[in-house]
Design a protein around this motif. Structure first.
Motif: not given
Length: 169
Positions: A5-26
């Protein structure tokens, strides 16, 4: 392959995970051109993906699952334990995006099976999903996995025409 599961850390999504997901989506430009989920499917940005994921996670019954194989992100699945329509008894698989380089390699089938197993273990006896009417490849994929078309309607968010499919577990 594992699902986490993707879990927010301190209310935010971890930057490295966002980068990975963005690349997959793109890399899945054709799907996002059909869906209209992003303003420009040729320029999907981290901040857009962050907002899309945050919107998904804002729903109390939603879960964003990251599928990894050998440490590498190979797919993202979004599930919904309960549909907002109280007459709908089934959980939903809201999105499955597989790394473009891995299309037609069985990754999508394996991730779908893992999601189905999660629902089965939670005591659920079926799962539903919607396929955009303008996406016949997706419809062929899901029907090959045993999903049956049970109706047609617009999706709740964008009023796009969809086929609704269901598979007993």
């Amino acid at each position: 392959m594992i699902l986490e599961p993707l879990v927010a850390v301190g209310g935010a999504l971890p930057g490295h995970l966002l980068t990975e997901v963005t690349a997959l989506y793109a890399a899945n430009r054709d799907f996002f051109a059909l869906s209209g989920d992003f303003p420009d499917p040729d320029d999907i940005r981290v901040e857009q993906v962050a907002k899309a994921l945050a919107d998904e996670l804002a729903h109390p019954d939603a879960e964003v699952l990251l599928a990894r194989s050998e440490g590498r992100l190979v797919a993202v699945a979004v599930t919904l334990a309960r549909h907002p329509d109280p007459t709908d008894p089934d959980p939903w698989l809201g999105l499955l995006v597989v790394a473009a380089a891995l299309h037609r390699t069985g990754v999508g089938r394996r991730v779908a099976a893992l999601v189905e197993e999660r629902f089965r273990e939670a005591g659920r006896d079926a799962v539903r999903l919607a396929v955009l009417e303008n996406n016949p490849k997706a419809l062929r994929f899901w029907t090959a996995l045993g999903y049956l078309v049970i109706g047609h309607r617009e999706d709740r968010a964008r009023h796009r025409p969809c086929a609704v499919l269901r598979k007993p577990l």
